[in-house]
Design an enzyme around this catalytic site. Structure first.
Site, PDB file in Angstrom:
ATOM      1  N   HIS A   1       0.934  -1.225  -0.032  1.00 57.50           N
ATOM      2  CA  HIS A   1       0.040  -0.092   0.082  1.00 57.50           C
ATOM      3  C   HIS A   1       0.876   1.245   0.044  1.00 57.50           C
ATOM      4  CE1 HIS A   1       0.293  -1.874   4.205  1.00 57.50           C
ATOM      5  NE2 HIS A   1       1.001  -0.742   4.453  1.00 57.50           N
TER       6      HIS A   1
ATOM      7  N   ARG B   1      12.979  -6.329   3.151  1.00 62.06           N
ATOM      8  CA  ARG B   1      12.041  -6.806   4.070  1.00 62.06           C
ATOM      9  C   ARG B   1      10.816  -6.385   3.375  1.00 62.06           C
ATOM     10  NH1 ARG B   1       7.885  -4.838   7.435  1.00 62.06           N
ATOM     11  NH2 ARG B   1       7.331  -5.842   9.398  1.00 62.06           N
TER      12      ARG B   1
ATOM     13  N   ASP C   1       6.907  -5.815   3.121  1.00 66.69           N
ATOM     14  CA  ASP C   1       5.728  -5.592   4.125  1.00 66.69           C
ATOM     15  C   ASP C   1       4.486  -6.203   3.708  1.00 66.69           C
ATOM     16  OD1 ASP C   1       5.156  -4.451   6.740  1.00 66.69           O
ATOM     17  OD2 ASP C   1       3.860  -3.182   5.598  1.00 66.69           O
TER      18      ASP C   1
ATOM     19  N   GLU D   1       7.376 -10.645   5.301  1.00 63.56           N
ATOM     20  CA  GLU D   1       6.532 -10.282   6.386  1.00 63.56           C
ATOM     21  C   GLU D   1       5.161 -10.793   6.276  1.00 63.56           C
ATOM     22  OE1 GLU D   1       4.154  -8.009   9.551  1.00 63.56           O
ATOM     23  OE2 GLU D   1       4.176  -7.338   7.356  1.00 63.56           O
TER      24      GLU D   1
ATOM     25  N   HIS E   1       8.541  -4.671  16.300  1.00 65.31           N
ATOM     26  CA  HIS E   1       7.670  -3.212  16.778  1.00 65.31           C
ATOM     27  C   HIS E   1       6.166  -3.537  16.601  1.00 65.31           C
ATOM     28  CE1 HIS E   1       7.575  -4.166  12.405  1.00 65.31           C
ATOM     29  NE2 HIS E   1       6.684  -3.266  12.303  1.00 65.31           N
ATOM     30  N   ASP E   2       5.775  -4.950  16.372  1.00 64.33           N
ATOM     31  CA  ASP E   2       4.367  -5.095  15.995  1.00 64.33           C
ATOM     32  C   ASP E   2       3.642  -5.726  17.346  1.00 64.33           C
ATOM     33  OD1 ASP E   2       3.434  -3.608  13.728  1.00 64.33           O
ATOM     34  OD2 ASP E   2       4.296  -5.463  12.525  1.00 64.33           O
TER      35      ASP E   2
ATOM     36  N   ARG F   1       0.698  -0.163  20.229  1.00 63.36           N
ATOM     37  CA  ARG F   1       2.050  -0.757  19.777  1.00 63.36           C
ATOM     38  C   ARG F   1       3.388   0.130  20.011  1.00 63.36           C
ATOM     39  NH1 ARG F   1       1.046  -2.107  13.652  1.00 63.36           N
ATOM     40  NH2 ARG F   1       0.144  -0.076  13.745  1.00 63.36           N
TER      41      ARG F   1
HETATM   42  C1  GLC Z   1       3.499  -4.494   8.667  1.00 64.46           C
HETATM   43  C2  GLC Z   1       4.161  -3.475   9.468  1.00 64.46           C
HETATM   44  C3  GLC Z   1       2.930  -2.806  10.294  1.00 64.46           C
HETATM   45  C4  GLC Z   1       2.113  -2.068   9.859  1.00 64.46           C
HETATM   46  C5  GLC Z   1       1.477  -2.746   8.699  1.00 64.46           C
HETATM   47  C6  GLC Z   1       0.784  -2.191   7.555  1.00 64.46           C
HETATM   48  O1  GLC Z   1       2.659  -5.376   9.326  1.00 64.46           O
HETATM   49  O2  GLC Z   1       4.845  -4.502  10.327  1.00 64.46           O
HETATM   50  O3  GLC Z   1       3.903  -2.176  11.450  1.00 64.46           O
HETATM   51  O4  GLC Z   1       1.352  -1.738  10.677  1.00 64.46           O
HETATM   52  O5  GLC Z   1       2.421  -3.528   8.044  1.00 64.46           O
HETATM   53  O6  GLC Z   1       1.831  -1.386   7.031  1.00 64.46           O
HETATM   54  C1  GLC Z   2      -1.693  -8.202  11.116  1.00 66.82           C
HETATM   55  C2  GLC Z   2      -0.870  -8.095   9.771  1.00 66.82           C
HETATM   56  C3  GLC Z   2       0.518  -8.122  10.146  1.00 66.82           C
HETATM   57  C4  GLC Z   2       0.597  -6.824  10.760  1.00 66.82           C
HETATM   58  C5  GLC Z   2       0.069  -6.655  11.962  1.00 66.82           C
HETATM   59  C6  GLC Z   2       0.089  -5.403  12.252  1.00 66.82           C
HETATM   60  O1  GLC Z   2      -1.282  -9.120  11.778  1.00 66.82           O
HETATM   61  O2  GLC Z   2      -1.184  -9.710   9.478  1.00 66.82           O
HETATM   62  O3  GLC Z   2       1.069  -8.047   8.810  1.00 66.82           O
HETATM   63  O4  GLC Z   2       2.151  -6.706  11.015  1.00 66.82           O
HETATM   64  O5  GLC Z   2      -1.351  -6.869  11.704  1.00 66.82           O
HETATM   65  O6  GLC Z   2      -0.570  -5.265  13.715  1.00 66.82           O
END
Ligand code: GLC
Ligand code: GLC
Length: 652
Positions: free
Chosen positions: A184, A282, A284, A326, A395-396, A520
């Site tokens: 995105h 990475r 995303d 990811e 970070h998540d 987060r």
């Molecule tokens: C990935 C990142 C997360 C973000 C999401 C949307 O999962 O790790 O921090 O919110 O993508 O971009």
């Molecule tokens: C969901 C998504 C992951 C993202 C996360 C962020 O688990 O699958 O990609 O990092 O949300 O909270």
């Protein structure tokens, strides 16, 4: 076999290439293009072959790859050649990573450069700098809402800073990992802005709809990623007068990969960052790349084809560069992001091992390894030439993404067990020392995830606040136990910045209106470098954690069977509190390491002759490589102290 269609197309394309490309010496590029073109063409055709402009789009793709190859610096091209020769380089146990925000770890990219010695002191040699591309001031999702894919965000520095940093990292043999947010863009990205003012070319970069009918249809089967802050998967855009697909936050517009122009733009951007010196990219949110009505819009077959195509194109221009997927999805799905075959249908070399991460947290809360053992038993074997990114925190949030069936097989009722874990980590459970926060609570489904720093979830914050010395020791032991797992399991361990000095939750995000409703941020700290100095002061918590990790990392690097060649065997110890596995050599059967972890607060025992009948394991010759001492034993019973681990080698 000779593939006429793709070969004659390739010949046409080479004839039609712009003169400035044709004139160059592109020997290596052409060798690789020739080798990969059949697959590139097949994949591109499966995705876009129905279009009348298919051939022009294919030419544009090859041109983008050639231009980026021409732009690639010689030393990076040299690295590519070295890595082609030694293609298993990243499976080595020598790699240890850390993920960080440039402005949380240091002020900016220049600041990171000043602290490179810190990584080397700890033994970290792979640094993942989270998104550095330009993003809006407020609505940035921590950098994951990109407004310009070719600029470094002012707050982190500029492209020159990044190049200087990557050069210096290369000189020090440190790998650089950068994010590319492929799913995105921010709603402030130029493409989105131009879509808004009615340019159909750019409206076609996204998914947008006049009425609610299509969105409502999609909503019937799509889950919500951020149910509290951004419910639903579509956002009304006033400027455009249309509903836009926004799976994550309402300001993150999902890209439309049914449009080949989007694929080519993103491919070009991936190669652009490869050329800035990234060793690893990475990717995303890759599970979300393809949307299909009537599905969850995750893990679709076409998402895999897109990744295979990205990998094949990258191998032509920048073959030394690896991808991390990811994809925080169910174990059977994660495994697919490595691809189907290491040579002809390869996707990402590395994937986040979210399953192992969540299972480890289960073991900490339950003080036993029942679900951990069960979950790892069901983890499908991954492809060769692929490896995990093993982590404890990132970070998540922590999602409890294990299988309901595994929860049942471990003897729990899935819904109750998940509720127990959420309560345990968010402080709603009396006996718990964890100080996490709920994230992404969904009232409709009852789901929730967990935020919180490692130290706070492991009980260190509680211990410090209550002055409870024993609780403090237990928290430190838990932190080390978890790291001993990601350092020995097989894969690249990825530490999270701040965890190496026991950083607890940081509640200052509550004062920032753009962050306050996203918990987060509680675990995205700003490093206090004065406090980090305490790592040199024996007796401090910082010292205890940092020095133990430093030692663990250096011992890991010496243990060759810790390299990842799918050389792990799970061992049923008969004791539910223990998690036990063997790492073995593929060439020398006497070269074994037995990893034993006790998740309980009491000592636990394991009968060596029962666990390894007929093997040469015998307590008299055992040595724990981490401590350098013999483990505690009585006759043939191995005793594992509370919250401790062994990395055992038999020297007998
Ligand atoms: C990935 C990142 C997360 C973000 C999401 C949307 O999962 O790790 O921090 O919110 O993508 O971009
Ligand atoms: C969901 C998504 C992951 C993202 C996360 C962020 O688990 O699958 O990609 O990092 O949300 O909270």
């Amino acid at each position: 076999m000779y593939e006429q269609v793709s070969h004659s197309l390739l010949n046409d394309i080479l004839d039609e290439l712009k003169p400035e490309i044709r004139k160059r010496d592109l020997r290596h590029f052409y060798t690789r293009l020739g080798a990969n073109f059949y697959v590139i063409h097949s994949l591109f055709e499966r995705l876009y072959g129905h279009r009348s402009d298919f051939k022009q789009q294919t030419i544009r793709l090859v041109e983008a790859m050639a231009r980026q190859y021409i732009a690639r610096e010689d030393d990076l091209k040299q690295k590519d050649i070295e890595r082609e020769r030694d293609h298993n380089w990243f499976l080595s146990q020598q790699w240890v990573g850390m993920a960080l925000y440039s402005n949380g770890f240091a002020d900016n990219l220049q600041g990171i450069q000043q602290h490179l010695g810190y990584f080397q002191e700890l033994g970290v040699n792979l640094v993942h700098i989270m998104p550095v591309m330009q993003c809006p001031e407020g609505n940035s999702d921590g950098g994951y809402a990109v407004s310009d894919f070719r600029q470094v965000d002012d707050r982190a520095g500029n492209l020159q800073d990044l190049n200087t940093l990557s050069d210096e990292m290369r000189q020090r043999d440190l790998l650089l990992v950068l994010d590319v947010v492929v799913n995105h863009t921010s709603n402030e990205h130029e493409w989105a802005q131009r879509a808004r003012v009615g340019e159909t070319k750019y409206q076609d970069y996204y998914y947008s709809f006049e009425s609610r009918h299509v969105p409502d249809m999609f909503e019937q089967s799509m889950p919500e990623i951020f149910p509290e802050t951004s419910p639903g998967n579509f956002t009304w855009d006033e400027g455009m007068g249309r509903w836009v697909m926004t799976v994550f936050n309402d300001y993150q517009w999902d890209l439309n990969y049914t449009n080949p122009a989007v694929f080519i733009e993103m491919m070009d951007i991936l190669l652009f960052w490869a050329n800035q010196g990234a060793d690893i990219l990475r990717l995303d949110a890759v599970a979300f790349l393809w949307k299909k009505m009537g599905s969850t819009c995750q893990n679709e077959r076409e998402a895999h084809l897109i990744l295979q195509l990205m990998k094949d194109c990258c191998q032509v221009t920048a073959p030394g560069v690896l991808f991390i997927a990811e994809a925080i999805v169910a174990p059977v799905e994660v495994i697919k992001y490595f691809g189907e075959d290491a040579v002809i249908a390869k996707e990402c070399e590395i994937a986040y091992n979210a399953t192992f991460m969540a299972l480890l947290w289960d073991a900490v809360a339950t003080k036993n390894a029942c679900l951990l053992n069960q979950g790892i038993k069901s983890l499908p074997v991954k492809l060769e030439r692929a490896t995990w990114l093993n982590y404890v925190r990132c970070h998540d949030d922590i999602g409890l993404g294990f299988d309901d069936r595994d929860i049942q097989l471990a003897g729990y009722q899935p819904q109750q067990h998940r509720k127990f874990l959420i309560d345990y980590y968010t402080g709603a459970f009396d006996d718990s020392h964890a100080r996490g926060l709920p994230f992404g609570r969904n009232e409709k489904t009852g789901d929730a995830r967990i935020s919180g720093s490692l130290a706070s979830l492991a009980g260190l914050q509680y211990a410090m606040e209550s002055g409870d010395a024993q609780a403090q020791q237990e928290a430190v032991n838990t932190i080390l136990l978890l790291h001993s797992m990601i350092l020995s399991f097989g894969g690249i361990p990825l530490l999270y910045y701040g965890d190496e000095i026991g950083t607890i939750n940081d509640r200052s995000y509550l004062e920032d209106s753009h962050k306050a409703n996203d918990s987060r941020w509680v675990h995205r700290p700003t490093i206090n470098w004065d406090r980090a100095e305490l790592r040199n002061q024996p007796g401090s918590v910082e010292y205890e954690i940092f020095s133990a990790l430093k030692k663990m990392i250096s011992v890991r690097k010496e243990i060759d069977v810790f390299a990842d060649f799918n050389n792990r065997e799970l061992i049923d110890s008969g004791n539910p509190h223990l998690f036990v596995f063997r790492r073995y050599s593929l060439t020398n059967e006497r070269n074994n390491i037995l990893v034993v972890a006790n998740f309980d607060g009491k000592p636990q025992r394991m009968e060596l002759d029962e666990v390894m009948p007929g093997s040469h394991w015998d307590q008299s010759g055992l040595i724990d490589l981490y401590s350098g001492r013999s483990p505690e034993c009585f006759k043939n019973s191995l005793v594992v102290p509370p919250l401790k681990f062994y990395w055992l080698r038999d020297n007998g």
